[in-house]
Design a protein around this motif. Structure first.
Motif, short mmCIF file in Angstrom:
data_model
loop_
_atom_site.label_atom_id
_atom_site.label_comp_id
_atom_site.label_asym_id
_atom_site.label_seq_id
_atom_site.Cartn_x
_atom_site.Cartn_y
_atom_site.Cartn_z
N ASN A 1 -39.59 14.25 -7.24
CA ASN A 1 -39.42 14.73 -8.61
C ASN A 1 -40.42 14.05 -9.55
OD1 ASN A 1 -38.47 15.86 -10.94
ND2 ASN A 1 -36.48 14.87 -10.88
N ILE A 2 -40.56 12.73 -9.42
CA ILE A 2 -41.51 11.99 -10.25
C ILE A 2 -42.93 12.46 -9.97
CG2 ILE A 2 -42.56 9.71 -10.59
CD1 ILE A 2 -39.72 8.55 -10.21
N LEU A 3 -43.27 12.63 -8.71
CA LEU A 3 -44.61 13.06 -8.34
C LEU A 3 -44.92 14.45 -8.91
CD1 LEU A 3 -47.23 12.55 -6.77
CD2 LEU A 3 -46.12 13.58 -4.79
N CYS A 4 -43.98 15.37 -8.79
CA CYS A 4 -44.21 16.72 -9.32
C CYS A 4 -44.42 16.70 -10.82
CB CYS A 4 -43.04 17.63 -8.96
SG CYS A 4 -43.01 18.12 -7.24
N ARG A 5 -43.58 15.97 -11.53
CA ARG A 5 -43.73 15.88 -12.99
C ARG A 5 -45.04 15.22 -13.38
NH1 ARG A 5 -39.06 12.94 -15.28
NH2 ARG A 5 -38.74 12.26 -13.16
N ALA A 6 -45.42 14.17 -12.66
CA ALA A 6 -46.67 13.47 -12.96
C ALA A 6 -47.87 14.38 -12.73
CB ALA A 6 -46.77 12.20 -12.12
N LEU A 7 -47.87 15.11 -11.64
CA LEU A 7 -48.99 16.01 -11.35
C LEU A 7 -49.07 17.14 -12.36
CD1 LEU A 7 -48.78 16.10 -7.46
CD2 LEU A 7 -50.48 14.90 -8.87
N GLU A 8 -47.94 17.65 -12.79
CA GLU A 8 -47.93 18.67 -13.84
C GLU A 8 -48.51 18.10 -15.14
OE1 GLU A 8 -43.92 20.10 -14.17
OE2 GLU A 8 -43.99 21.08 -12.21
N ASP A 9 -48.13 16.87 -15.45
CA ASP A 9 -48.64 16.23 -16.66
C ASP A 9 -50.15 16.03 -16.58
OD1 ASP A 9 -48.54 15.11 -19.17
OD2 ASP A 9 -47.68 13.20 -18.51
N ILE A 10 -50.63 15.61 -15.42
CA ILE A 10 -52.07 15.44 -15.25
C ILE A 10 -52.78 16.79 -15.40
CG2 ILE A 10 -53.89 14.92 -13.57
CD1 ILE A 10 -52.14 12.61 -12.57
N ALA A 11 -52.22 17.83 -14.84
CA ALA A 11 -52.83 19.16 -14.95
C ALA A 11 -52.93 19.61 -16.41
CB ALA A 11 -52.04 20.18 -14.13
N VAL A 12 -51.89 19.36 -17.18
CA VAL A 12 -51.91 19.71 -18.61
C VAL A 12 -52.97 18.89 -19.33
CG1 VAL A 12 -50.57 19.54 -20.76
CG2 VAL A 12 -49.52 20.50 -18.70
N ARG A 13 -53.03 17.62 -19.01
CA ARG A 13 -54.03 16.75 -19.65
C ARG A 13 -55.45 17.15 -19.26
NH1 ARG A 13 -51.25 13.26 -22.63
NH2 ARG A 13 -49.19 12.66 -21.89
N TRP B 1 -62.02 14.57 -8.71
CA TRP B 1 -61.20 13.60 -7.97
C TRP B 1 -59.72 13.88 -8.21
CZ3 TRP B 1 -57.73 9.76 -7.37
CH2 TRP B 1 -57.93 8.84 -6.36
N GLY B 2 -59.36 14.09 -9.48
CA GLY B 2 -57.96 14.37 -9.81
C GLY B 2 -57.48 15.68 -9.23
N GLU B 3 -58.30 16.71 -9.28
CA GLU B 3 -57.90 18.00 -8.73
C GLU B 3 -57.78 17.95 -7.22
OE1 GLU B 3 -60.88 20.42 -10.58
OE2 GLU B 3 -59.72 20.58 -12.43
N THR B 4 -58.62 17.16 -6.57
CA THR B 4 -58.51 16.99 -5.12
C THR B 4 -57.20 16.29 -4.78
OG1 THR B 4 -60.90 16.91 -4.86
CG2 THR B 4 -59.58 15.97 -3.08
N ALA B 5 -56.86 15.26 -5.53
CA ALA B 5 -55.60 14.55 -5.30
C ALA B 5 -54.41 15.49 -5.50
CB ALA B 5 -55.49 13.35 -6.24
N MET B 6 -54.49 16.33 -6.53
CA MET B 6 -53.39 17.27 -6.78
C MET B 6 -53.29 18.29 -5.64
SD MET B 6 -53.28 17.91 -10.88
CE MET B 6 -55.02 18.03 -11.21
N PRO C 1 -55.02 4.71 -8.35
CA PRO C 1 -55.82 3.80 -9.17
C PRO C 1 -57.28 4.22 -9.27
CG PRO C 1 -55.36 2.79 -7.05
CD PRO C 1 -54.55 4.07 -7.12
N GLY C 2 -57.79 4.92 -8.27
CA GLY C 2 -59.17 5.40 -8.32
C GLY C 2 -59.41 6.36 -9.46
N LEU C 3 -58.42 7.18 -9.75
CA LEU C 3 -58.55 8.13 -10.86
C LEU C 3 -58.64 7.37 -12.19
CD1 LEU C 3 -58.64 11.10 -11.70
CD2 LEU C 3 -56.15 11.07 -11.80
N ALA C 4 -57.82 6.36 -12.35
CA ALA C 4 -57.87 5.55 -13.57
C ALA C 4 -59.22 4.83 -13.68
CB ALA C 4 -56.72 4.55 -13.59
#
Length: 104
Positions: free
Chosen positions: A12-24, A88-93, A57-60
């Motif tokens: 649940n946390i992972l899904c919400r975090a990935l959605e948040d990253i996609a919006v950002r 990098w972020g899209e690959t992780a997602m 951490p690589g994304l940060a």
């Protein structure tokens, strides 16, 4: 996350975090496209805690490089580094969508 919180909560946390990253990421593209470097800086910084929470951490780290390019006013370096950050972020997602382990 799975070890500390259990599989269901971690997913649940992972899904919400990935959605948040996609919006950002959408906001980051808009800010870059309009030349809004202040907004771009804010949007990129907002990804840091999310990436840390889910083990990216690589994304940060790449995001910090983007901020340096903004501060130095180097449009070529900014374009290249921002591309790397988004890629990098899209690959992780994408890997997360396939159920792969994101830890490095």
């Amino acid at each position: 996350l799975s070890r500390d919180l259990g599989q269901s909560v971690a997913e649940n946390i992972l899904c919400r975090a990935l959605e948040d990253i996609a919006v950002r990421f959408a906001q980051i593209r808009d800010d870059y496209g309009t030349g809004n470097h202040q907004g771009l800086r804010k949007s990129v910084r907002a990804v840091f805690p999310i990436a840390s929470q889910i083990g990216l951490p690589g994304l940060a780290h790449i995001g910090r490089d983007v901020l340096i390019c903004i501060d130095q006013g180097d449009p070529v370096a900014l374009a290249a580094t921002l591309c790397r950050f988004l890629r990098w972020g899209e690959t992780a997602m994408s890997f997360a969508d396939m159920g792969a382990d994101l830890s490095l």
